[in-house]
Design a protein around this motif. Structure first.
Motif, short mmCIF file in Angstrom:
data_model
loop_
_atom_site.label_atom_id
_atom_site.label_comp_id
_atom_site.label_asym_id
_atom_site.label_seq_id
_atom_site.Cartn_x
_atom_site.Cartn_y
_atom_site.Cartn_z
N ASN A 1 0.86 -1.19 0.00
CA ASN A 1 0.00 0.00 0.00
C ASN A 1 0.89 1.23 0.00
OD1 ASN A 1 -2.20 1.69 0.13
ND2 ASN A 1 -2.39 1.52 2.36
N VAL A 2 1.55 1.45 -1.13
CA VAL A 2 2.52 2.53 -1.23
C VAL A 2 2.18 3.38 -2.45
CG1 VAL A 2 4.94 3.14 -1.57
CG2 VAL A 2 4.34 1.18 -0.15
N SER A 3 2.07 4.65 -2.23
CA SER A 3 1.92 5.60 -3.33
C SER A 3 2.93 6.71 -3.13
CB SER A 3 0.49 6.17 -3.38
OG SER A 3 0.21 6.91 -2.21
N ALA A 4 3.34 7.30 -4.22
CA ALA A 4 4.38 8.32 -4.15
C ALA A 4 4.17 9.34 -5.24
CB ALA A 4 5.76 7.67 -4.30
N GLU A 5 4.78 10.48 -5.05
CA GLU A 5 4.81 11.44 -6.15
C GLU A 5 5.69 10.90 -7.27
OE1 GLU A 5 5.47 15.67 -5.32
OE2 GLU A 5 5.34 15.14 -3.19
N VAL B 1 0.67 1.53 -17.17
CA VAL B 1 0.35 2.69 -18.02
C VAL B 1 -1.14 2.67 -18.32
CG1 VAL B 1 0.75 3.79 -20.26
CG2 VAL B 1 2.65 2.72 -19.04
N GLN B 2 -1.75 3.82 -18.17
CA GLN B 2 -3.17 3.97 -18.53
C GLN B 2 -3.27 5.11 -19.54
OE1 GLN B 2 -5.50 4.57 -14.98
NE2 GLN B 2 -5.08 2.51 -14.18
N GLY B 3 -3.74 4.76 -20.74
CA GLY B 3 -3.85 5.78 -21.77
C GLY B 3 -2.49 6.33 -22.13
N ASP B 4 -2.34 7.63 -21.98
CA ASP B 4 -1.08 8.27 -22.36
C ASP B 4 -0.29 8.73 -21.14
OD1 ASP B 4 -2.71 10.29 -21.50
OD2 ASP B 4 -2.40 11.60 -23.24
N VAL C 1 1.18 5.30 -14.43
CA VAL C 1 0.49 5.38 -13.14
C VAL C 1 1.19 4.58 -12.05
CG1 VAL C 1 -1.77 5.84 -14.16
CG2 VAL C 1 -1.05 3.46 -13.75
N GLY C 2 2.24 3.84 -12.41
CA GLY C 2 2.93 3.09 -11.36
C GLY C 2 3.88 2.06 -11.92
N VAL C 3 4.33 1.17 -11.02
CA VAL C 3 5.34 0.17 -11.34
C VAL C 3 4.88 -1.18 -10.80
CG1 VAL C 3 7.72 -0.56 -10.89
CG2 VAL C 3 7.21 1.86 -11.30
N ASP D 1 2.76 9.28 -9.38
CA ASP D 1 2.41 10.27 -10.38
C ASP D 1 3.45 10.34 -11.49
OD1 ASP D 1 0.17 10.96 -8.84
OD2 ASP D 1 1.36 12.36 -7.63
N GLN D 2 4.70 10.07 -11.12
CA GLN D 2 5.79 10.10 -12.09
C GLN D 2 6.68 8.90 -11.82
OE1 GLN D 2 6.81 13.39 -13.93
NE2 GLN D 2 5.89 14.93 -12.63
#
Length: 477
Positions: A3-7, A196-199, A202-204, A215-216
């Motif tokens: 459960n990890v999200s980051a900029e 990747v979603q669309g263009d 979104v993550g790894v 986000d990046q």
């Protein structure tokens, strides 16, 4: 499930990835750094960590605009190190300097060939003068510690006082400590691919099937970087393919503990960086000087390559080294692009960046690349300069005219024979040269009408590599 999200998620914890993660974290971003802490395939862990740009100059490098841009990048990167060393000391709470060698001595010895060694030695001196860089000629016989075999005597020397070296292991330790002390988070596993979603990215996705959201995403996984880009396959096809420049180095416990105070090295030769040694303190000497292109990164050294390295070190640096103990044998995998130049910048997918393809210069360039990528992530303007030349989605950059590349390949192949002390009668080098020139010319002419890879690729052109190059060239034809 993590459960990890980051900029920002940075993939790859070698010198470049760790530097990018630290730079972003200290700018206030929330960063996750992904990579096995053991770094089993990294180039950084086996690097001599020479902060040299002029010592790496060759006649081939300066034969093209792209090569000159690479030298300009190295020159600018070298200027980053005093401040970087200080900042890492403060951020990691370890203020001992990373430097282990002061200055570099470039040696012209009798083990190569006039065309390669003397040519590169002369070009190094010309580049030093062009940049107004301080240097001095030295008599190798007056140098302390240097004691080559009589058949490998050094004939001339150049001392470059501003080209130092650092301890790569301590550098990686400081980068990790500085990153964590600034609030960064490490994920001790390897990445398997991108989400990747669309263009936009979104993550790894990790090898254990868990996922990180971000986000990046910055991909800085060295020689394995492009293998993570299957989710953007059409873009990947338009990026120069990567192979591994597998190299072997050794840490020696020198009998008696006497070490040189400077880096000692020969000019680049035979598709490699020349034999070199770097003092690591406390009687430990680093020796390196091998480079073999492989399509799959190697984990272990071959006996052949280790034997070659140690024989070159004994012959060309010090005949006293056989009494030394072998503390460690190290293997690194340099990321080598099909045109020989770095892959730095946006991949054309929102939030997705690439930082690899630096060949032998990644650790040296890492502070500059970290600041470049951090500015890009923040959307900050970066003044036009040499790094902007090396955007990753590009057609092949030229490393010279086709005939020049073929000729360089032939001459370096012959130089490898002399360095290994081949015994042939005088007429055979001419015959071998003629055959190699015919073979290499056919290889490049049947590959593409105009695109020509660098000499390292021409000399190692098997069917797998030929297929990768053909696919890439077709994408730009």
């Amino acid at each position: 499930m993590l459960n990890v999200s980051a900029e920002v998620v940075v993939v790859g914890n070698g010198a470049i990835g760790s530097s990018i993660a630290f730079e972003l974290q200290r700018r206030g971003h929330r960063v996750v750094l992904v990579g096995e802490r053991a770094r089993p395939f990294a180039a950084s862990t086996a690097a001599g960590a020479m902060l040299g740009c002029f010592g790496e100059v060759t006649t081939s490098l300066l034969a093209s605009e792209s090569g000159r841009a690479k030298l300009a990048t190295d020159y600018r990167a070298r200027a980053e190190w005093p401040e970087w060393d200080h900042d890492l000391g403060v951020a990691s709470a370890d203020e001992q300097s990373l430097h282990v060698a002061r200055g570099t001595v470039v040696l012209l010895n009798s083990m190569g060939t006039a065309a390669v060694d003397s040519g590169n030695f002369q070009t190094i001196e010309e580049a030093l003068r062009e940049y107004g860089e301080p240097y001095e000629s030295v008599d190798p016989e007056q140098l302390d510690w240097l004691a080559p075999d009589e058949l490998a005597r050094a004939l001339r020397g150049l001392y470059i006082p501003a080209e130092h070296a650092v301890d790569s292991h301590r550098l990686l330790g400081k980068l990790e400590a500085a990153f964590l002390r600034n609030g960064g988070r490490l994920v001790d596993t390897a990445a398997a691919g991108l989400e990747v979603q669309g263009d936009r990215v979104v993550g790894v996705r990790l090898v254990n099937e868990e996922r990180l959201t971000g986000d990046q995403v910055v991909v800085a996984a060295g020689a394995r970087s492009l293998a993570l880009l299957d989710a953007v396959g059409e873009i990947r096809r338009r990026i120069p393919p990567l192979v591994s420049g597998y190299g072997v180095s050794a840490l020696l416990e020198v009998d008696g503990g006497a070490l040189p105070t400077s880096v000692m090295r020969t000019p680049n030769r035979a598709f490699a960086c020349g034999i070199h040694c770097v003092p690591r303190g406390e009687g430990v000497l680093y020796v390196g000087g091998t480079n073999v292109l492989t399509q799959v990164p190697r984990r272990y050294a071959t006996v052949r390559d280790l034997q070659f390295l140690l024989e070159c070190a004994v012959d060309q640096l010090s005949a006293e080294l056989p009494r030394s103990g072998v503390r460690a044998v190290q293997v690194g995998n340099r990321p080598v692009p099909a045109d020989g130049f770095p892959l730095i910048g946006s991949l054309g997918i929102e939030g997705l960046w690439l930082a690899t393809g630096t060949y032998r210069d990644g650790l040296h360039q890492s502070p500059l690349i970290a600041k470049f990528i951090a500015a890009a992530v923040e959307g900050a303007p970066w003044e036009p300069g040499p790094l902007t030349t090396f955007t990753p989605v590009r057609g092949p950059l030229s490393s010279g005219e086709r005939e020049e590349i073929v000729e360089s390949t032939v001459l370096q192949a012959l130089a490898s024979g002399y360095e290994q002390r081949w015994r042939v009668t005088p007429e055979w080098p001419v015959r071998i040269e003629t055959q190699l020139r015919r073979e290499y010319t056919k290889a490049v002419e049947t590959l593409h009408p105009s695109f020509t890879p660098p000499p390292e690729f021409v000399a190692r052109m098997d069917e797998g590599l030929r297929g990768k190059l053909a696919d890439y060239y077709a994408a730009w034809s």
